[in-house]
Design a protein around this motif. Sequence first.
Motif, short mmCIF file in Angstrom:
data_model
loop_
_atom_site.label_atom_id
_atom_site.label_comp_id
_atom_site.label_asym_id
_atom_site.label_seq_id
_atom_site.Cartn_x
_atom_site.Cartn_y
_atom_site.Cartn_z
N TRP A 78 -0.37 1.76 13.38
CA TRP A 78 -0.35 0.49 12.61
C TRP A 78 -0.95 0.17 11.92
O TRP A 78 -1.16 -0.49 10.26
CB TRP A 78 0.42 -0.52 13.07
CG TRP A 78 0.32 -1.62 12.65
CD1 TRP A 78 1.68 -2.05 12.11
CD2 TRP A 78 -0.58 -3.21 12.52
NE1 TRP A 78 1.59 -2.90 11.72
CE2 TRP A 78 0.00 -3.90 11.77
CE3 TRP A 78 -1.65 -2.96 12.86
CZ2 TRP A 78 -0.27 -5.08 10.74
CZ3 TRP A 78 -2.39 -4.43 11.80
CH2 TRP A 78 -1.84 -5.67 11.32
N VAL A 82 0.84 1.71 9.04
CA VAL A 82 1.51 0.29 8.41
C VAL A 82 1.23 -0.63 7.70
O VAL A 82 1.57 -1.07 6.89
CB VAL A 82 1.81 -0.03 9.63
CG1 VAL A 82 3.60 -0.53 9.22
CG2 VAL A 82 2.79 1.64 9.98
N GLU A 88 6.21 -4.81 4.64
CA GLU A 88 6.16 -3.78 5.69
C GLU A 88 7.04 -3.99 6.48
O GLU A 88 7.75 -4.62 6.40
CB GLU A 88 4.73 -4.64 6.43
CG GLU A 88 4.50 -4.20 7.83
CD GLU A 88 4.02 -5.23 8.84
OE1 GLU A 88 3.71 -4.71 10.18
OE2 GLU A 88 2.81 -5.67 8.27
N PRO A 89 6.95 -2.86 6.73
CA PRO A 89 9.04 -2.39 7.33
C PRO A 89 9.12 -3.47 8.32
O PRO A 89 8.26 -3.91 9.13
CB PRO A 89 8.88 -0.97 7.31
CG PRO A 89 7.63 -0.54 7.63
CD PRO A 89 6.26 -1.22 6.36
N SER A 92 8.82 0.80 12.40
CA SER A 92 8.38 2.01 12.42
C SER A 92 7.70 2.84 13.37
O SER A 92 8.04 2.26 14.70
CB SER A 92 6.84 1.43 11.99
OG SER A 92 5.82 1.11 13.15
N ASP A 95 6.71 1.19 16.81
CA ASP A 95 7.26 0.52 17.71
C ASP A 95 7.49 1.08 18.79
O ASP A 95 7.95 0.68 19.56
CB ASP A 95 8.60 -0.09 16.67
CG ASP A 95 8.36 -1.12 15.88
OD1 ASP A 95 7.74 -2.52 15.92
OD2 ASP A 95 8.26 -0.72 14.74
#
Length: 755
Positions: A78, A82, A88-89, A92, A95
């Motif tokens: 992350w 990320v 930010e999704p 991802s 997760d």
Amino acid sequence: MRRAVAWWILGGLLLAQVAVMALSLDGTLFAGLVLNAVYLLPGLLVAGRAWRNPGPDRAAFGFLSAGMTAYGVANVYWYLVVRDLDPEPLVSPADGMWLAFYPCFAVALVLLLRRRLPRLSTAAWLDGVIASGAVSALVSVPLLATVDPSPQATLVGVAVNAAYPVSDIVVAGCLLGAWALCGWRAERTIILMIAGMALFATGDAFSMMLIWQGIDPWPTWIDLTWTVGLTLLALAASSSSPLSSRASLPAVSSVPSVGGPAAGLWVSTAVPSGLALLCLALLVYEALADHLAPPVSSCLAGIAVAAAILRMILSVRSAEALGAARRQARTDDLTGLANRRHFIEHLDRAIAGSEPCLSVAFVDLDRFKEVNDSFGHDVGDSLLRMVGDRLRAALPDGVLLARLGGDEFGLIMPGCDAGEAGTIIENILCTLREPFALPEVDLHVDASVGIAVYPDDGTDRPTLLRRADVAMYAAKNGHDGLTFATGLDDQARARLTMLEELRTGLARGELVLHYQPKVLVGSALEVCGVEALVRWQHPVRGLIYPDDFLYTAESADLMRHVTAAVLDLACRQIRSWHDEGLPISVAVNLSVSNLRDPEFPAQVASLLERYDLPPSALELEVTESVLMTDADHALALLGQLRGMGIKLAVDDYGTGYSSLTYLQVLPVDDLKLDRAFVSRCTTDPRSAAIVQSTVQLAHSLGMRIIAEGVEDDATLAKLYEYGCDIAQGYGIARPQDAATTTRWLRSHQIATLAA
């Protein structure tokens, strides 16, 4: 050493993380390095613990380390990939790695508990259901409230982000359930796990709430909940508390040891009760308020409350069963009276109380053994029940009556001095003398009673009981019915003190054997065996001869134990002599108790087998008076022994009944003519005639004659003239210990032992 360094590094990293937060250094390279390191290191420490300890918990800690490492790697991913994406999704690959932590943790917990809890009580399972259901319900209310997706959220995004609070709920319930299954033991491992996952749940709840509210960036303290939580889990894995040791965890629901039994009972009661009450409060609040709790929370709360109701019912039944068990543990099964344990506890309380005096009495039924032997144990048991009922009815209120064992009863008479206690006992003795109507016969029962008075005869329980017991035996031996401890004369005290010392001496192995050789008459003292004569090696009074203690042993029903000890010593010595090339047989005297014991032949056979001896190595002697005490049983038992190949002899022949009727059916090999005739056969014509005729009688019946009490060569010559077979006496050899007898045997020729 390296492990300690790693922990110091982890501690330093946590302090550095706090410093980053305090100094607002977020976003710097240093902050990134510290944060990722503190996420990764706890999982590596657990992996190292699993690698260093290849025990049964290795798989469990392997799963835990895999989950924690995945969590740390997810944070690195992350941070590197990320974090810089805009926007930010919501979902991802990080997760997936974060969520992998939860099943790994659950598997590790199951593996840790599965081996340690092979058997659980119903109460333990109910505690587990209460704990897991209640905690899951209570935690689910605030956590599920954070799941508030926006209209733009996708189904996958909602599912993935909702998985965090759901996982926290499941793990929290599992942890509290595991704690309950472990008996609510406040162990370091389980407490650290609970604390670590509590921090995880806190961090997940706030992070979900911030995600759904679109708040960015998050407060830096949220990361601290996860890193400290991981550190606590690593500490739990490194703990050496009883969760890591199967032997220390209970197989059934138990109470924790923290604070002692009282604190443990409080925890095991308060925790599930408190959780159940909180769940009940949640359900009541939901019923009364407009705002409804999540359906899952309500369902879990209902399950916890139902389990609590069942647990309460089970607890009530357990309390009733415990009360019944305690009553049974203090009640005699046969008579329904108090038993020895109850008697002792009651006496201790009475002595510790404020009573100015009290009396203790032992009541022993006279000749009760004859009732059992003559009519059987069923009749004896019926008699004991009737005696108990009659004694209970005859005693005043406040007097405790207990059956102490066998035919012995005990009384505790609080507030009674010697005079009052004597009146009570005289009353029950009169009551007992009324006949008891049994199915087969009406029996009259007498009893012997000994009384000790507090504080005159003793100020503590052991002294009072000992003196009451001594007084009871004095009453039995003196046929007085009732004896007070304070009234015993010195001779009675000495005799009964010897009885107690003999009991102790038997347990300590203080009996020893001396051996007197027997020789073939007219064979230049060729040895054909020895007679074992018991002595008591008293630790204070030295060597005590049998005349001074065997009568006491017989009156106290100790002769079986004495004979058992003598036979074991004799067989052990026979084995030793045979191993040394001395094929000697040993004669041992039997008592009345042995001839009444149907198990005695089997005991003898067991001894011969244990010491690998032929039956001919042992000869058993009985006196005429012993034979005639219960002739039918004696003949039957002697027949069994003779059938085993064991030699039998009638001892002291001529001093008892001398019945030719039983002599012709006795399965014996030898007659031992008493020394009263042998010692006078050279000077008294009548004694000489008795010796000569007895020799002829024995030979005509196929028996050998053994002459006791040979004191000189003239007597030995006369016995040879009469045709006597075997002789023993001081003129041949005195009884000596085994070592001295062994030297004597080596200097004489030994006859071949018959097979």
